[in-house]
Design an enzyme around this catalytic site. Structure first.
Site, PDB file in Angstrom:
ATOM      1  N   CYS A 190     -13.033 -29.018  -2.658  1.00 55.99           N
ATOM      2  CA  CYS A 190     -13.198 -30.049  -1.616  1.00 55.99           C
ATOM      3  C   CYS A 190     -12.654 -29.602  -0.261  1.00 55.99           C
ATOM      4  CB  CYS A 190     -12.533 -31.351  -2.047  1.00 55.99           C
ATOM      5  SG  CYS A 190     -10.723 -31.280  -1.973  1.00 55.99           S
TER       6      CYS A 190
ATOM      7  N   ASN B 214       4.180   4.363  15.382  1.00 52.77           N
ATOM      8  CA  ASN B 214       4.228   4.282  13.926  1.00 52.77           C
ATOM      9  C   ASN B 214       5.243   5.297  13.401  1.00 52.77           C
ATOM     10  OD1 ASN B 214       3.080   3.002  11.589  1.00 52.77           O
ATOM     11  ND2 ASN B 214       2.126   4.969  11.065  1.00 52.77           N
TER      12      ASN B 214
ATOM     13  N   HIS C 142      -6.258 -10.609   8.721  1.00 57.73           N
ATOM     14  CA  HIS C 142      -6.360 -10.671   7.257  1.00 57.73           C
ATOM     15  C   HIS C 142      -5.893 -12.011   6.706  1.00 57.73           C
ATOM     16  CE1 HIS C 142      -6.381  -5.987   7.064  1.00 57.73           C
ATOM     17  NE2 HIS C 142      -7.586  -6.486   7.218  1.00 57.73           N
TER      18      HIS C 142
ATOM     19  N   ARG D 274       0.815  -1.220   0.000  1.00 50.80           N
ATOM     20  CA  ARG D 274       0.000   0.000   0.000  1.00 50.80           C
ATOM     21  C   ARG D 274       0.850   1.273   0.000  1.00 50.80           C
ATOM     22  NH1 ARG D 274      -2.394  -2.914   3.772  1.00 50.80           N
ATOM     23  NH2 ARG D 274      -4.251  -4.005   3.124  1.00 50.80           N
TER      24      ARG D 274
ATOM     25  N   CYS E 152      -8.534 -25.961  -0.950  1.00 43.97           N
ATOM     26  CA  CYS E 152      -9.150 -26.200  -2.253  1.00 43.97           C
ATOM     27  C   CYS E 152     -10.543 -25.574  -2.260  1.00 43.97           C
ATOM     28  CB  CYS E 152      -9.237 -27.704  -2.508  1.00 43.97           C
ATOM     29  SG  CYS E 152     -10.200 -28.103  -3.982  1.00 43.97           S
TER      30      CYS E 152
ATOM     31  N   ILE F  48      -0.034 -10.892   6.878  1.00 39.56           N
ATOM     32  CA  ILE F  48      -0.359 -12.250   6.427  1.00 39.56           C
ATOM     33  C   ILE F  48       0.883 -13.133   6.355  1.00 39.56           C
ATOM     34  CG2 ILE F  48      -2.400 -11.492   5.138  1.00 39.56           C
ATOM     35  CD1 ILE F  48      -0.683 -11.662   2.576  1.00 39.56           C
ATOM     36  N   ASP F  49       2.005 -12.589   6.863  1.00 40.72           N
ATOM     37  CA  ASP F  49       3.283 -13.299   6.719  1.00 40.72           C
ATOM     38  C   ASP F  49       3.564 -14.321   7.813  1.00 40.72           C
ATOM     39  OD1 ASP F  49       4.169 -11.666   8.960  1.00 40.72           O
ATOM     40  OD2 ASP F  49       4.443 -10.061   7.506  1.00 40.72           O
TER      41      ASP F  49
ATOM     42  N   CYS G 193      -5.613 -28.622  -6.674  1.00 42.57           N
ATOM     43  CA  CYS G 193      -5.804 -29.713  -5.726  1.00 42.57           C
ATOM     44  C   CYS G 193      -5.768 -31.039  -6.485  1.00 42.57           C
ATOM     45  CB  CYS G 193      -7.157 -29.529  -5.059  1.00 42.57           C
ATOM     46  SG  CYS G 193      -7.631 -30.841  -3.920  1.00 42.57           S
TER      47      CYS G 193
HETATM   48 ZN    ZN Z   1      -9.884 -30.454  -3.871  1.00 41.05          ZN
END
Ligand code: ZN
Length: 239
Positions: free
Chosen positions: A131, A212, A120, A35, A128, A104-105, A149
């Site tokens: 499934c 910050n 997040h 960002r 998948c 998200i790391d 998958c």
């Molecule tokens: Zn699958």
């Protein structure tokens, strides 16, 4: 710095701290914030990152999504930094109750923290779309083109994309921790992304700390604001 002394005192006196962490914490580990102006944006891509990392783009342009995703969001080789490690120690001492992160790391988890709400999502979990079978991050990042998958379905990262709401249970849990906390430390977040920024409104105490590099629009609400590079702040905090 006077503010750091004040922060030390606040942390020493509390056994009920909650942390809300954002991209600035990951930057120290060499992970770019897509960002920010100097972030992930790359003219190589026809679309901006917010478009590519959206729900509709994932389903309509899956191959382009994964080209960008694998190119820009693979941080499997990145390691926790001084900030992650500091909060790991705080949790170990029983002072830190929960970390809510926009990142998200997976680096708070990699640092050893047990109670992390990945608001997040995370690149470490993938399922998948047909499934629901689980796949790890390595499988996804090493796959050629679109990761599939064994059933033939397309695998989707458990990352909250643009146009997607965070998990209801993550929102509820976050609110619960924030309401009960006596110290809330918001760190490395510009607080520009809703609904994560809205979480602050649930804090009821009088020790809201915002750390910050740059100013945030919520600074006026905070009891203590530290605008500095995070490594400076935590080096001094550790000393
Ligand atoms: Zn699958």
């Amino acid at each position: 710095m006077k503010e750091i002394e004040e922060l030390k005192k606040i942390i020493n006196e509390s056994n009920n701290i909650v942390v809300l962490s954002g991209a600035g914490v990951s930057t120290l580990s060499g992970i770019k914030d897509f960002r920010s102006k100097d972030g992930l944006y790359n003219i190589k891509y026809k679309y901006n990152p917010e478009t590519i990392l959206s729900h509709s783009f994932f389903f309509n342009n899956t191959e382009e999504f994964y080209e960008f995703y694998k190119d820009k969001l693979n941080c499997l080789d990145k390691e926790p930094n001084i900030v992650h490690k500091y909060f790991y120690e705080l949790e170990k001492k029983g002072k830190l109750k929960c970390i809510i992160t926009q990142n998200i790391d997976g680096l708070h988890t990699k640092a050893g923290n047990k109670n992390v709400i990945e608001f997040h999502g995370t690149i470490y979990k993938n399922h998948c779309t047909k499934c629901n079978k689980f796949y790890d991050a390595k499988y996804v990042f090493e796959s050629k083109k679109i990761p599939l998958c064994e059933c033939g379905g397309i695998i989707k990262p458990d990352v909250v994309l643009y146009e997607e709401p965070p998990n209801t249970s993550d929102i509820d849990e976050s609110i619960k921790y924030i309401q009960k906390s006596d110290v809330l430390i918001v760190i490395g977040s510009s607080l520009s992304v809703y609904p994560v920024s809205g979480l602050i409104n649930y804090y009821r105490g009088n020790k809201l700390v915002i750390i910050n590099r740059d100013k945030t629009t919520y600074d006026f609400l905070a009891n203590l604001v530290i605008n500095d590079e995070l490594d400076h702040v935590f080096n001094e905090l550790n000393s």
